[in-house]
Scaffold this motif. Structure first.
Motif, short mmCIF file in Angstrom:
data_model
loop_
_atom_site.label_atom_id
_atom_site.label_comp_id
_atom_site.label_asym_id
_atom_site.label_seq_id
_atom_site.Cartn_x
_atom_site.Cartn_y
_atom_site.Cartn_z
N PHE A 60 3.60 -3.52 -58.46
CA PHE A 60 3.60 -4.73 -57.45
C PHE A 60 4.90 -4.88 -56.60
CE2 PHE A 60 3.71 -9.40 -56.24
CZ PHE A 60 2.97 -9.12 -54.96
N SER A 61 5.98 -4.49 -57.19
CA SER A 61 7.51 -4.42 -56.75
C SER A 61 7.60 -3.48 -55.76
CB SER A 61 8.33 -4.35 -57.72
OG SER A 61 8.46 -3.16 -58.48
N ASN A 62 6.77 -2.16 -56.05
CA ASN A 62 6.99 -1.01 -55.16
C ASN A 62 6.09 -1.51 -53.74
OD1 ASN A 62 8.60 0.26 -56.48
ND2 ASN A 62 6.89 1.77 -57.41
N VAL A 63 4.92 -2.37 -54.19
CA VAL A 63 4.04 -2.69 -52.73
C VAL A 63 5.00 -3.67 -51.80
CG1 VAL A 63 2.14 -3.79 -51.98
CG2 VAL A 63 2.14 -2.14 -54.02
N LEU A 64 5.82 -4.65 -52.65
CA LEU A 64 6.69 -5.33 -51.75
C LEU A 64 7.79 -4.63 -51.03
CD1 LEU A 64 6.86 -8.32 -54.35
CD2 LEU A 64 5.68 -8.27 -52.24
N PRO A 103 19.33 -2.59 -50.26
CA PRO A 103 19.32 -3.33 -51.69
C PRO A 103 18.83 -4.70 -51.73
CG PRO A 103 21.62 -3.32 -50.86
CD PRO A 103 20.75 -2.30 -49.86
N GLY A 104 18.76 -5.27 -50.34
CA GLY A 104 17.90 -6.75 -50.19
C GLY A 104 16.51 -6.47 -50.52
N ILE A 105 15.92 -5.49 -49.63
CA ILE A 105 14.43 -5.50 -50.16
C ILE A 105 14.15 -5.04 -51.33
CG2 ILE A 105 12.47 -3.84 -49.37
CD1 ILE A 105 13.79 -3.52 -46.70
N ILE A 106 14.94 -4.35 -51.94
CA ILE A 106 14.54 -3.92 -53.65
C ILE A 106 14.86 -5.35 -54.39
CG2 ILE A 106 15.28 -2.68 -55.47
CD1 ILE A 106 16.28 -0.42 -53.50
N LEU A 107 15.98 -5.98 -54.01
CA LEU A 107 16.04 -7.29 -54.91
C LEU A 107 15.10 -8.27 -54.60
CD1 LEU A 107 18.80 -7.14 -56.57
CD2 LEU A 107 19.62 -9.08 -54.91
N ILE A 108 14.53 -8.60 -53.58
CA ILE A 108 13.65 -9.34 -53.36
C ILE A 108 12.32 -8.90 -54.11
CG2 ILE A 108 12.11 -10.23 -51.31
CD1 ILE A 108 14.50 -10.18 -49.28
N ALA A 109 12.03 -7.68 -53.78
CA ALA A 109 10.74 -7.10 -54.72
C ALA A 109 10.81 -7.14 -56.16
CB ALA A 109 10.56 -5.79 -54.22
N TYR A 110 11.76 -7.10 -56.61
CA TYR A 110 12.10 -7.20 -58.12
C TYR A 110 11.98 -8.50 -58.47
CZ TYR A 110 12.16 -2.35 -59.43
OH TYR A 110 11.82 -1.00 -59.77
N ILE A 111 12.77 -9.59 -57.89
CA ILE A 111 12.67 -10.89 -58.17
C ILE A 111 11.42 -11.34 -58.21
CG2 ILE A 111 13.66 -12.92 -57.97
CD1 ILE A 111 16.20 -11.91 -56.93
#
Lengths: 176, 159
Positions: free
Chosen positions: A110-114, A149-157
């Motif tokens: 799911f985080s990868n889709v985000l 990093p922002g996109i990755i962080l938003i996805a993970y959180i």
């Protein structure tokens, strides 16, 4: 026919609203119709390849392959592919959601889709070039460097805050 | 330009697919059409909403809302306008550049551009359909907050 009206009822209501606006404020109504029309033409010209690729992806890419590339254990490779798919695309963000649906259905994390959605929204290559020419390279590069990093962080959180049931529900509805 | 590239890639794969397997290709095209037809009502609704919204919030109105106001109030205003509107990039960037010239600050513009791209109030019903309510709201909220961080960084870099 009745089904059709029901499915499009929100759209039809909006058309009526637009007509009312046109009757009351002709300039705004006319402008709204013009904008809607040009956006519709724009959408219809951008969207066919997106959906063709979506169809081909759905038919040809095996679930196992997708899980390996973008699934739970795909790690950094999954993140890179998500960024690449999103950045290489053209088209408005709302066209990305059906594609995201297929990625989920095929077993992407799911985080990868985000991340894919995040990349589609902000790091699209032609948009970056456009941004640099309109607002300067420093503006574009600063935003780009923080966005990654922002996109990755938003996805993970976002993924972390969903419980297993909620995630299961998302994957189940993508399968339909 | 880029759209043409997308067409070339899509049709390239489509031809390849057709050569390898005709029935799979027709299944893919059916799937493509079904997915499109499935969200067409929402697409059309979004297009009309954008039309009405941009007719009211013309570039001049947006300039008035963001243009002269500075500081946090200006950023807040920019974030709200950016979140509710959905302007294609080729309109948004020239608009942002015009706003800069008319006196808006880099931070306000950064918030505007970031929320414009990442936060979609108009498209949230569509997003909910694919990601569920909680994930969609979370993603948009984080993106909203994140836009301010981007703006602060822009403010530091571009003085």
């Amino acid at each position: 026919m009745k089904m059709l009206v029901k499915r499009y009822k929100f759209f039809l209501v909006l058309i009526v609203i637009n007509i009312v606006i046109y009757a009351l404020y002709p300039t705004i109504g006319q402008r709204s119709i013009n904008i809607t029309w040009s956006n519709t033409v724009e959408m219809l010209s951008v969207i066919p390849p997106i959906f063709i690729l979506l169809g081909l992806l759905d038919v040809w890419v095996q679930r196992e392959t997708m899980i390996k590339l973008m699934g739970e254990k795909s790690g950094i490779l999954g993140i890179l592919i998500a960024f690449f798919l999103g950045s290489a695309a053209a088209g408005p963000l709302y066209a990305a959601f059906p594609m995201a649906g297929v990625l989920l259905k095929k077993g992407s994390k799911f985080s990868n889709v985000l991340i894919f959605i995040g990349a589609w929204s902000t790091t699209k290559i032609p948009m970056l070039l456009f941004e640099a020419s309109a607002l300067g390279w420093m503006f574009m590069i600063t935003r780009f460097v923080i966005n990654i990093p922002g996109i990755i962080l938003i996805a993970y959180i976002t993924e972390k805050l969903l419980n297993p049931n909620e995630k299961q529900y998302i994957f189940d509805s993508a399968g339909r | 330009m880029f759209t043409i590239l997308m067409y070339i890639v899509a049709f390239g794969f489509l031809i390849l697919s057709f050569i390898k397997d005709k029935s799979k290709t027709s299944a893919a095209l059916k799937k493509a059409w079904k997915s499109f037809e499935n969200i067409l009502p929402q697409f059309l609704a979004i297009l009309v909403i954008i039309g009405i919204m941009l007719a009211v919030l013309s570039p001049e109105v947006i300039s008035g809302l963001i243009g002269e106001k500075s500081g946090w109030l200006g950023m807040l205003m920019a974030s709200v306008v950016g979140s509710v509107t959905l302007i294609p990039g080729f309109v948004a960037f020239p608009l942002a550049s015009a706003l800069l010239e008319s006196g808006a600050g880099f931070r306000q513009i950064a918030v505007f551009i970031s929320t414009l791209m990442m936060v979609g109030i108009v498209t949230i019903p569509l997003e909910i359909q694919y990601f569920g309510k909680k994930a969609a709201i979370l993603r948009n909220s984080f993106a909203f907050v994140f836009s301010f961080l981007v703006a602060i960084a822009i403010g530091v870099v571009l003085r």
